[in-house]
Scaffold this active site. Structure first.
Site, short mmCIF file in Angstrom:
data_model
loop_
_atom_site.label_atom_id
_atom_site.label_comp_id
_atom_site.label_asym_id
_atom_site.label_seq_id
_atom_site.Cartn_x
_atom_site.Cartn_y
_atom_site.Cartn_z
N ASP A 160 -5.95 5.98 2.04
CA ASP A 160 -5.67 4.48 1.73
C ASP A 160 -7.91 3.89 1.88
O ASP A 160 -8.00 4.13 2.69
CB ASP A 160 -4.96 3.19 2.62
CG ASP A 160 -5.02 2.11 1.74
OD1 ASP A 160 -5.89 1.23 1.07
OD2 ASP A 160 -4.00 1.69 1.72
N ASN A 214 0.19 -4.88 -7.16
CA ASN A 214 1.28 -4.62 -7.26
C ASN A 214 2.55 -5.70 -7.69
O ASN A 214 3.01 -5.46 -8.99
CB ASN A 214 2.14 -4.33 -6.34
CG ASN A 214 2.17 -3.13 -5.31
OD1 ASN A 214 0.66 -2.60 -6.08
ND2 ASN A 214 2.04 -2.04 -4.71
N HIS A 235 0.42 -1.07 0.24
CA HIS A 235 0.28 0.12 -0.05
C HIS A 235 1.24 1.29 -0.04
O HIS A 235 0.11 2.48 -1.13
CB HIS A 235 -0.90 -0.34 1.31
CG HIS A 235 -2.35 -1.32 0.99
ND1 HIS A 235 -3.19 -0.60 1.29
CD2 HIS A 235 -1.88 -2.20 1.22
CE1 HIS A 235 -4.17 -1.80 1.49
NE2 HIS A 235 -3.04 -3.22 1.18
#
EC number: 2.4.1.323
Length: 482
Positions: A127, A383, A22
């Protein structure tokens, strides 16, 4: 508003969940906004900040942006907390109960980080799982934008959780794992129960993890806008579903290649933007330099996954017995309990010396783009998935938890750029899948992966969907100045 403040840049506060994936995504967003000459205050946990300073070039990377500042804060966990495996979930109640009140106090005491050269916060980009940041934004009348660091397909499945509960697909109790799920629009023909986010694998719908996921996802719609690290050609049909509920949705990914594209456009030297919490062992790049093109399987299960000794040995035997070259990243904390201290069988050591190389952590983006890499055995974190797509590297997916379950299904069934090995960990299956990816269907997978890589590059090039969407996001933020 004074005339001096009128000339000040928009000031964005960015607040990620304090775990590596994150933080990494939102640091890239921060740099993209810095390139657009916005001021950024980046809230980061003290633990994450110390790891970044110790193991990355983050200080020099952001030194060229005078409008950027870190603001460390406690995540509420002791320094010796593992922050990995199932215990990584401890971060959610901890940030809510400890970081939340500290954040509110920090914002009030610092007058929203305003100064003579910096206007008060223009908007908060939080977030998507930090609802307390959204609560504060609403309370103070500050525009709120949520950044969901997961794939669009994962976010959408989580968004449909009330319907999944109503249809009886959740909770998943172990039976009927291959039944097709019909209550996630756009996925009715291929999504199985086993592909639902890992938090759905509970016996009781009142399980805290499930309730947190349900609550945090549904509250995303209260934000004025949302950001996703994906691109239209990759997840277009699912993005259309999400936009029915959140019309102001900016897709800006893949963010790591988008950042490279923007830096090149401005003729700025590209610094490798590692956001690793571990020290990278660059000796693996030298080893790769000596290997034939597309001959090496890169193996890494990310920053959170932990394995038992039995699982470790199955993977190890599978890799050695496959006869393929492999580069394996094994984090120091990735083996459960004391299992990692046991003796390694001699035949594995010999097989590894012959065809393998092992490191504690690797410069992943650089490794995936190395010409020797022909495949990626991955945990399917978002990712990692995007980095593999950009590099044109096919995948074998062994998801561990959370969004990884659905990512792996899309890799194999929708994008057809890899194989899904979820819920399986035996050496025979590993041998079979490694050979299928690296030998039997190698050309087929490489061709598809290369096509997807081209689409990703187009998205972040001038005129591409993500490039245009980032410009739109910057314009939107500028429009929020009163």
């Amino acid at each position: 508003m004074g005339s001096q403040e009128t000339n000040l840049a928009p000031h964005v506060l960015i607040f990620p969940l304090p775990i590596q994936g994150h933080v990494n995504s939102m640091l890239r967003l921060a740099e993209l906004l810095c390139l657009a000459e916005l001021d950024i205050t980046f809230i980061v946990s003290e633990f994450s900040h110390s790891r970044l300073i110790k193991h990355t070039n983050v200080a020099s990377r952001f030194a060229r942006y005078p409008g950027f500042q870190f603001q460390p804060i406690s995540d509420g966990l002791p320094d010796d907390h593992p922050r990995a495996g199932e215990r990584v979930m401890d971060i959610l109640p901890s940030t809510k109960n400890v970081t939340g009140p500290l954040f509110k106090q920090m914002m009030v005491e610092n007058k929203c980080f305003s100064s003579a050269t910096r206007r008060p916060i223009t908007c908060i980009i939080a977030d998507g799982v930090l609802s307390f940041a959204g609560d504060f934004a609403q309370e103070k009348g500050i525009p709120l934008i949520y950044f969901r660091t997961v794939s669009a397909c994962s976010f959408w499945a989580c968004f449909c959780m009330p319907e999944l509960i109503e249809s009886g697909d959740i909770p998943i109790k172990g039976n009927g794992m291959d039944l097709i799920v019909k209550s996630v629009p756009g996925m009715e023909t291929f999504l199985r129960r086993r592909d639902l986010p890992g938090f759905c694998r509970v016996n009781d719908i009142n399980e805290p993890k499930l309730q947190i996921l349900k609550t945090e996802t549904r509250q995303t719609t209260r934000a004025q806008a949302a950001i996703l690290n994906t691109f239209e050609d990759l997840e277009g049909p699912i993005l259309s579903q999400i936009r029915k509920h959140m019309p102001r949705l900016f897709t800006i990914g893949p963010s790591h290649s988008h950042l490279t594209s923007r830096l090149e456009t401005k003729n700025i030297k590209t610094l490798i933007s590692s956001g690793s919490f571990w020290e990278e062992d660059r000796s693996c790049v030298d080893w790769l330099d000596a290997q034939p093109p597309r001959s090496v399987l890169y193996v890494s299960f990310g920053s959170i996954t932990v394995v038992t000794r039995d699982q470790l040995l199955e993977f190890w035997y599978g890799l050695v017995n496959s006869g393929q070259r492999f580069l394996w990243v094994m984090r120091p904390d990735s083996i459960m309990g004391k299992d990692g201290q046991s003796q390694i069988p001699a035949d594995l050591e010999e097989g590894t010396k012959a065809r393998g190389y092992m490191v504690g952590w690797a410069p992943q983006e650089e490794v995936l783009n190395h010409p020797a890499i022909g495949g990626f055995l991955t945990h399917s974190g978002w990712n990692s998935t995007l980095e593999s797509i950009v590099a044109g590297v096919p995948m074998i997916c062994w998801p561990y938890f959370a969004d990884q379950m659905i990512n792996s299904r899309f890799v194999s069934e929708i994008w057809k750029i890899g194989l899904d090995m979820k819920d399986t960990c035996d050496r025979e299956t590993i041998v079979k899948m490694v050979r299928e990816l690296m030998e039997i269907r190698k050309d087929e997978f490489l061709q598809r992966a290369d096509h997807m890589a081209k689409l990703a590059k187009e998205a972040v090039s001038e005129g591409g969907s993500s490039y245009s969407n980032l410009d739109g996001l910057v314009d939107y933020i500028k429009s929020l100045i009163i």
